[in-house]
Every structure is written in C-alpha cells, then in structure tokens.
Design an enzyme around this catalytic site. Structure first.
Site, PDB file in Angstrom:
ATOM      1  N   HIS A  85       1.060  -0.903   0.042  1.00  0.00           N
ATOM      2  CA  HIS A  85       0.243  -0.033  -0.312  1.00  0.00           C
ATOM      3  C   HIS A  85       0.875   1.987   0.110  1.00  0.00           C
ATOM      4  O   HIS A  85       2.095   1.838  -1.113  1.00  0.00           O
ATOM      5  CB  HIS A  85      -1.073  -0.452   1.253  1.00  0.00           C
ATOM      6  N   HIS A 110      -2.596  -1.891  -9.931  1.00  0.00           N
ATOM      7  CA  HIS A 110      -2.875  -1.498  -8.893  1.00  0.00           C
ATOM      8  C   HIS A 110      -3.938  -1.731  -8.960  1.00  0.00           C
ATOM      9  O   HIS A 110      -4.891  -3.315  -9.462  1.00  0.00           O
ATOM     10  CB  HIS A 110      -3.425  -0.626  -9.184  1.00  0.00           C
ATOM     11  N   ASP A 147       3.295   5.197  -6.298  1.00  0.00           N
ATOM     12  CA  ASP A 147       4.339   5.422  -5.301  1.00  0.00           C
ATOM     13  C   ASP A 147       5.680   5.376  -6.355  1.00  0.00           C
ATOM     14  O   ASP A 147       6.684   5.463  -5.183  1.00  0.00           O
ATOM     15  CB  ASP A 147       4.385   4.521  -4.836  1.00  0.00           C
TER      16      ASP A 147
END
Ligand code: CMC
Length: 428
Positions: free
Chosen positions: A267, A306, A362
């Site tokens: 995450h 994702h 990220d």
C-alpha cells in the site's frame, strides 16, 4: 426490463428474484436461498473484497479501466493544477468547493490546531533514534486520543468536525517532529503566517534563521503531492478507517489504524520500497536482469500495478511532471534515469502488458521526496499526512450513513467441530 436477478438453486430447483440497485445485489438477499429449513442461507465468499461494495460513497470516483480519478466530481488533473490541499480537504469533507469566505474560515479553523501538546514532544522523545518514522507517526496519532477524550462523542457532528480539523492540522506537525527526531534535530513550532505546506517545510527544515524562507516551487510541488494523495476511495487504509470507526471508537484511534494499514509495502509503503528497489538494482545495465527476476516470481516491481487501475494511474502522470519541477530546484535525482528505464522496459514487456500493470502513484513520488532530502523511511509518513483528509471525510460519511453498522464479516469455518478436551499426558 426489470432490474432484478433470477437465481435458480439447482440443489432444490427453487427460483429466487433479487433486486439489482446501482449494479449490485444486496448480499443479505441471498440469505433466503436455503438448501433446507435448517440451512443458514447462502453467503458470498470474497477474500480481499475484490468484488464487494462495502458502502455507498459520494466522495471519490475512480474508473480504473481508463485511469479517471475525481474528488466529488472534479478531475484530479484540474485540482492538481488549480487547487490547494486545504481547499481539496474542504471539498472532500463538504462536497463542494468553498467560497472565499468559507475557505478563509476553514483555513483558520485548521491553523489554530497546528500546535501539539508539549507532552506529545516528551512522548515522541521516548522513541529510539532509529525508530521507523511510520511507527513513530502512527503511534503518536493514536496517542492523541488520550489528549482529547471528548472525541469519543462520535455521533455529534460538531464534535466530529472539531477533531477532524485537529487531525488535518496536527498530522504535519507530528510528521515534522518525527523527521526532526530521527535526524536528531530540535523540534520547530508551527509558523501560522505560512501556507499549510510552507509551514510544514518550515517545521521540517528550519535551523537557526529567524524566519524560514519557503521555496515557492517546493511549496507548490508538495501541495500537488498532497492533493494527489488526499483520497482514493475504499483502499486498504480507508477500509481500515471505516472498519475501525464502525465500532464508534474516536477518530484518532481509527486514524492510527488506517495509518498502520498504509504502512505496508503493498500500500503506501510502496514508495519506500521503490527507492530500496532502485538502490538494489543499482544501474541501468542491471534492469533487464531485474525484470527477468520479477517475471520468474523472484520479487515484485514495486510502484507498479493496482487493484483498481488497469491503465496508467492518473496520479503517477502528475507526480512524474512534478518531479521535473522539483529537480529544477534540487538538482536531478540520479535514480530518475533508472526509474525511467524500468518503466520503459516494463511497459513494452508482455508480462506487464498482459497483466495491465502500469506505474502507480508510488513509483515516482519517492524520487521527489528523496530529492527534498528525506530518507526512504519518511516517505509513507508524507503520504499519510494528506490521506488524513480522505480518511476523516470517509469516517464522517460513515457516521452519517444509516445503512452502516459495526463491520463484521462472515467466515467459512474450515476447522474441527466439537471435540473433547485431551489431557496433556494423552496427547501425541
Ligand atoms: N510486479 C510484478 N507482478 C505483479 C505486480 C508487480 N508490481 N503487481 C501485480 N503483479 C502480478 C501478480 O503477480 C499477478 O500475476 P498472476 O496473474 O500471474 O498471478 C497479476 O499481476 C495480478 O496481480 P494481483 O496480485 O492479483 O493484483 P492485486 O490487485 O491483488 O494487487 C497490488 C495490487 C498493488 C497490491 C499489486 O499490484 C502490487 O503488489 N504492486 C506492488 C506494490 C505497490 O506498488 N503498491 C502500491 C499500490 S498504489 C498506492 C497505494 O495503494 O497505496
């Protein structure tokens, strides 16, 4: 055409009709489907909630197939270009963009809470010098609940709002103290003449100068990163916020739990993991071998893939652009070329193409944080600050939703049934 689903239970030959609303059926409507009178009734099995809506929400919309992200209907690209983090926090909370007066009031309401109780400083000093910043951050956020016992009145909307403002205001202060603690520096008090992100930079980086001079490019880049990270509908951390909040615990305890979920490398912890991965790869020449290793299952390409996006994460596009703005000021992060090469190869490779794996938010954010001078351990803390705005908006929506109750999934029990206790001397 009726908006219903007809189900034939082949065990009994019986037919059932269940309503379809918003493309979903209610799981409880399946309970009436029974093989016998004693049967509990049909359930669905959905580990990791891959196809289960846990709430109705009007906050954030994602279309993962085409890479669309909207807060309250406003595209993320427009918000990143024109808005500020506090304006976005207002939008997430109240559903509309604020008027000038509303925004001024909202900002004042947040700013007056940026100071931390002095005992928080003492508490934070108790952490080891090398404590992971995310561990320090989430523990301290949880500890806030002991300073504000009235936050337990979660069914009072005014009390909720007061603590929502506190959480949005205090998370940057806690994050900055965390950073100063891990770098062995004195803690800097907030300067409320500065913007929200300007003050954050001040609390992070001020040394002995009388007034911290905020670099406007870095201030804006941080503002954009905060906007992009503010909410992302029912991800792991937000689901934790809602699940914990559904027990009617105070919002500080629920936020600590949400931050704990965010900490994990799958995450929000992925931004830290990306930088570690880049360091491990070392040079462009090693990229093909690394990619081959990923394809053989020897590890993951962190910052890729994702659950919802099956195309380029719209946030990643904006972060990539913001990185170039930051590098104009800080100098280019030497890892950028490596990241670009990884992306180029992965986007052409059948393994990643067929699985629809693209860079997520990220992948590039860590490069910016590193260029700003942060060690990788701080990266997820920088994600948690703005995500607080989303968590509290979702938590408030939960408390306004008459459909919601304490979260309590069912299980398929796979263990033994009733058996007699075996005394120690008779055990094999
Ligand atoms: N590298 C290599 N293979 C991958 C990756 C990756 N990063 N992500 C998914 N796959 C493969 C996975 O092995 C599976 O292959 P197969 O079908 O052969 O078994 C396939 O793609 C489908 O993946 P999944 O694990 O079923 O997907 P998921 O929805 O359960 O997981 C994810 C989503 C984000 C946890 C995963 O893509 C991942 O671990 N990515 C790396 C960690 C990361 O960057 N996380 C940040 C997510 S975005 C920000 C946030 O949420 O905080």
């Amino acid at each position: 055409m009726a908006d219903t689903l007809t189900i034939t239970d082949n065990r009994t030959g019986k037919q059932y009709e269940v309503p379809i609303t918003d493309g979903t059926i209610r799981a409880l409507d399946l309970r009436k489907i029974k093989a016998s009178a004693e049967d509990f009734g049909l359930m669905t099995y959905d580990p990791a909630f891959t196809n289960t809506a846990s709430c109705r929400s009007a906050i954030t919309y994602i279309d993962g197939d085409v890479g669309v992200l909207e807060y309250r209907g406003y595209p993320i690209e427009q918000l990143a270009e024109h808005s500020s983090y506090l304006e976005v926090a207002y939008l997430l909370m109240f559903g509309e963009l604020p008027t000038a007066d509303q925004l001024t009031q909202w900002k004042q309401g947040i700013t007056q809470h940026t100071l931390l109780h002095e005992n928080i400083k003492h508490l934070m000093r108790g952490f080891r010098y090398d404590a992971h910043p995310m561990g320090v951050f989430l523990s301290t956020v949880g500890a806030l609940s002991t300073f504000y016992p009235d936050a337990k009145q979660v069914d009072d909307p005014e009390v909720r709002l007061r603590h929502i403002a506190r959480l949005i205001a205090k998370t940057p202060s806690i994050a900055a103290y965390t950073y100063r603690h891990t770098t062995g520096r004195f803690y800097v008090y907030p300067d409320n003449d500065l913007s929200f992100t300007g003050n954050f930079l001040n609390m992070l980086f001020k040394m002995t100068e009388a007034k911290y001079a905020v670099n406007p490019v870095l201030e804006r880049a941080l503002e954009v990163l905060f906007i992009l990270h503010a909410d992302h509908e029912q991800n792991c951390g937000t689901n934790a916020m809602r699940s914990i909040g559904s027990s009617e615990v105070d919002p500080y305890s629920a936020t600590a739990g949400a931050a704990a979920a965010l900490y994990g490398p799958l995450h929000g912890g992925a931004n830290e993991a990306v930088l570690k991965m880049l360091e491990q790869i070392g040079s462009k020449a090693n990229v093909p071998a690394f990619i081959e290793g990923v394809k053989k299952g020897e590890g993951k390409l962190m910052g890729f893939g994702h659950r919802v996006y099956k195309s380029y994460d719209p946030r990643a596009k904006i972060v990539k652009q913001a990185a170039y703005d930051v590098f104009e000021v800080t100098g280019k992060n030497p890892q950028l070329d490596l990241a670009l090469e990884l992306e180029r190869i992965a986007l052409e490779d059948e393994y990643f193409v067929s699985r629809r794996l693209y860079p997520n938010v990220d992948f590039y954010s860590g490069l910016i944080y590193q260029a700003l001078g942060f060690a990788p351990g701080m990266f997820t803390v920088l994600f948690a600050i703005p995500r607080t705005a989303g968590w509290v908006a979702q938590w408030d929506e939960l408390h306004r939703d008459a459909d919601q109750k304490i979260a309590r999934p069912r299980q398929i029990y796979t263990g033994h049934r009733t058996r007699a206790y075996v005394p120690m001397e008779q055990r094999a």
